[in-house]
Design a protein around this motif. Structure first.
Motif, PDB file in Angstrom:
ATOM      1  N   ILE A  78      28.534  52.871 -14.727  1.00 44.58           N
ATOM      2  CA  ILE A  78      27.945  51.991 -14.643  1.00 44.58           C
ATOM      3  C   ILE A  78      28.782  51.706 -15.372  1.00 44.58           C
ATOM      4  CG2 ILE A  78      26.197  49.809 -14.947  1.00 44.58           C
ATOM      5  CD1 ILE A  78      23.980  52.199 -14.246  1.00 44.58           C
ATOM      6  N   ASP A  79      29.681  50.003 -15.482  1.00 45.72           N
ATOM      7  CA  ASP A  79      30.235  48.927 -16.069  1.00 45.72           C
ATOM      8  C   ASP A  79      29.441  48.507 -16.690  1.00 45.72           C
ATOM      9  OD1 ASP A  79      31.957  47.197 -18.354  1.00 45.72           O
ATOM     10  OD2 ASP A  79      33.597  48.507 -17.295  1.00 45.72           O
ATOM     11  N   TYR A  80      28.739  47.981 -18.195  1.00 44.27           N
ATOM     12  CA  TYR A  80      27.598  47.014 -18.950  1.00 44.27           C
ATOM     13  C   TYR A  80      28.778  46.122 -18.852  1.00 44.27           C
ATOM     14  CZ  TYR A  80      23.746  50.020 -18.272  1.00 44.27           C
ATOM     15  OH  TYR A  80      23.034  51.269 -17.685  1.00 44.27           O
ATOM     16  N   LYS A  83      29.962  44.297 -15.974  1.00 46.84           N
ATOM     17  CA  LYS A  83      29.007  44.140 -15.201  1.00 46.84           C
ATOM     18  C   LYS A  83      29.345  44.347 -13.988  1.00 46.84           C
ATOM     19  CE  LYS A  83      27.296  40.371 -17.958  1.00 46.84           C
ATOM     20  NZ  LYS A  83      28.068  40.399 -18.757  1.00 46.84           N
ATOM     21  N   THR A  84      29.468  45.975 -13.658  1.00 51.10           N
ATOM     22  CA  THR A  84      29.887  46.904 -12.130  1.00 51.10           C
ATOM     23  C   THR A  84      29.487  48.149 -12.745  1.00 51.10           C
ATOM     24  OG1 THR A  84      31.727  47.559 -12.544  1.00 51.10           O
ATOM     25  CG2 THR A  84      31.981  45.492 -11.454  1.00 51.10           C
ATOM     26  N   SER A 111      20.825  41.897  -2.560  1.00 49.15           N
ATOM     27  CA  SER A 111      22.509  40.518  -1.702  1.00 49.15           C
ATOM     28  C   SER A 111      22.650  39.544  -2.548  1.00 49.15           C
ATOM     29  CB  SER A 111      22.229  40.659  -0.343  1.00 49.15           C
ATOM     30  OG  SER A 111      21.494  41.579  -0.044  1.00 49.15           O
ATOM     31  N   ALA A 112      21.904  39.163  -3.630  1.00 39.56           N
ATOM     32  CA  ALA A 112      21.920  38.047  -4.588  1.00 39.56           C
ATOM     33  C   ALA A 112      21.640  38.171  -5.882  1.00 39.56           C
ATOM     34  CB  ALA A 112      20.257  37.179  -4.433  1.00 39.56           C
ATOM     35  N   ILE A 113      21.131  39.226  -6.756  1.00 40.58           N
ATOM     36  CA  ILE A 113      21.594  39.366  -7.704  1.00 40.58           C
ATOM     37  C   ILE A 113      22.829  41.112  -7.858  1.00 40.58           C
ATOM     38  CG2 ILE A 113      19.200  38.141  -8.626  1.00 40.58           C
ATOM     39  CD1 ILE A 113      17.900  41.665  -8.626  1.00 40.58           C
ATOM     40  N   LYS A 215      32.055  48.983  -4.220  1.00 43.38           N
ATOM     41  CA  LYS A 215      31.103  48.707  -6.667  1.00 43.38           C
ATOM     42  C   LYS A 215      30.640  47.867  -6.388  1.00 43.38           C
ATOM     43  CE  LYS A 215      35.261  46.639  -8.081  1.00 43.38           C
ATOM     44  NZ  LYS A 215      36.070  46.031  -9.441  1.00 43.38           N
ATOM     45  N   LEU A 216      29.335  47.302  -6.770  1.00 44.65           N
ATOM     46  CA  LEU A 216      28.335  46.146  -6.732  1.00 44.65           C
ATOM     47  C   LEU A 216      28.709  45.451  -7.720  1.00 44.65           C
ATOM     48  CD1 LEU A 216      25.608  48.639  -5.761  1.00 44.65           C
ATOM     49  CD2 LEU A 216      26.925  47.535  -4.085  1.00 44.65           C
TER      50      LEU A 216
END
Length: 260
Positions: A78-80, A83-84, A111-113, A215-216
């Motif tokens: 998690i990359d704060y 933001k990924t 899916s939205a956030i 990647k989200l």
């Protein structure tokens, strides 16, 4: 009655002042890590920690997992700052392993956030010539830095079987998350899928060297959390109303910041 010596009184006074100077330690009810992955706002492991929009999305057992309707996906990082979040689907096919038929499904809120990033590409493999992405919806497939189905099937041991079974190159489709969001693998009429991220500089890089996974990207809700953090608290929410709470200790909460 015996009187205390002046020196003894002086020592007691100094000790009292020293004890008053020791800061009160607050114990947050929220875990701040899972393994070697830090857990910061907007995420939380316990119910009531983090932002309510991300409620029940993460689960920490031996490792950290991202929960969706289609399964649990291991969180790799998690990359704060960026933001990924990078997750890996254990049931997804890659260049080295062929997995059974599988869908990647997220809730509407997810899916939205916290959707897959723009540089995450889904690759539909071994598609039927009747697949909608090869006919009416063929515009959903795009040129992926000049990479081809033939290159993918030829370079990857796991995908070479498609060549062998048909003695040809079965169609494939490089597409975005929206395609698999609205159409299942059964509707798409493709037997397998894989996904690749960090695709901005992938031209000339062979499939063996692609980075497989999803990647989200997430956004952080602006709920006044900064003042809570500065006061020594942890941002959370009321589990009934989902209103903002500043969690100051295991027994004390505030609506904005600790001490108020």
């Amino acid at each position: 009655m015996q009187m205390l010596a002046p020196f003894t009184i002086f020592k007691l006074l100094i000790l009292t002042l020293q004890l008053q100077a020791i800061p009160t330690l607050t114990l947050s009810p929220c875990k701040n890590s899972c393994g070697n992955i830090p857990i910061n706002y907007p995420f939380g492991l316990e119910d009531g920690c983090g932002a309510p929009q991300f409620r029940h999305m993460l689960n920490c057992s031996t490792d950290l997992f991202f929960q969706t309707p289609s399964g649990a996906y291991k969180v790799q990082s998690i990359d704060y700052v960026k933001k990924t979040m990078v997750v890996y689907d254990p049931a997804m096919s890659t260049c080295s392993i062929l997995q059974p038929h599988h869908d990647f499904v997220m809730t509407d809120i997810q899916s939205a956030i916290i959707p897959p990033s723009q540089d995450t590409v889904f690759v539909l493999l071994n598609c039927s010539i009747d697949s909608p992405v090869l006919n009416h919806y063929k515009y959903l497939c795009f040129n992926f830095a000049d990479h081809t189905c033939d290159e993918l099937y030829g370079a990857c041991n796991a995908f070479r079987v498609f060549h062998l079974l048909t003695n040809s190159t079965p169609p494939c489709c490089f597409t975005s998350y929206n395609t698999v969001k609205f159409m299942s693998m059964n509707i798409l009429d493709c037997t397998h899928y894989t996904s690749v991220f960090n695709t901005d500089n992938i031209r000339g890089v062979g499939p063996l060297d692609w980075v497989y996974g999803i990647k989200l990207t997430f956004s952080v809700p602006d709920t006044g959390c900064e003042s809570c953090r500065k006061s020594g608290g942890t941002c959370g929410f009321d589990t009934d109303t989902e209103g903002l709470l500043c969690l100051c200790s295991v027994t004390t909460n505030s609506t904005r910041e600790c001490g108020k």
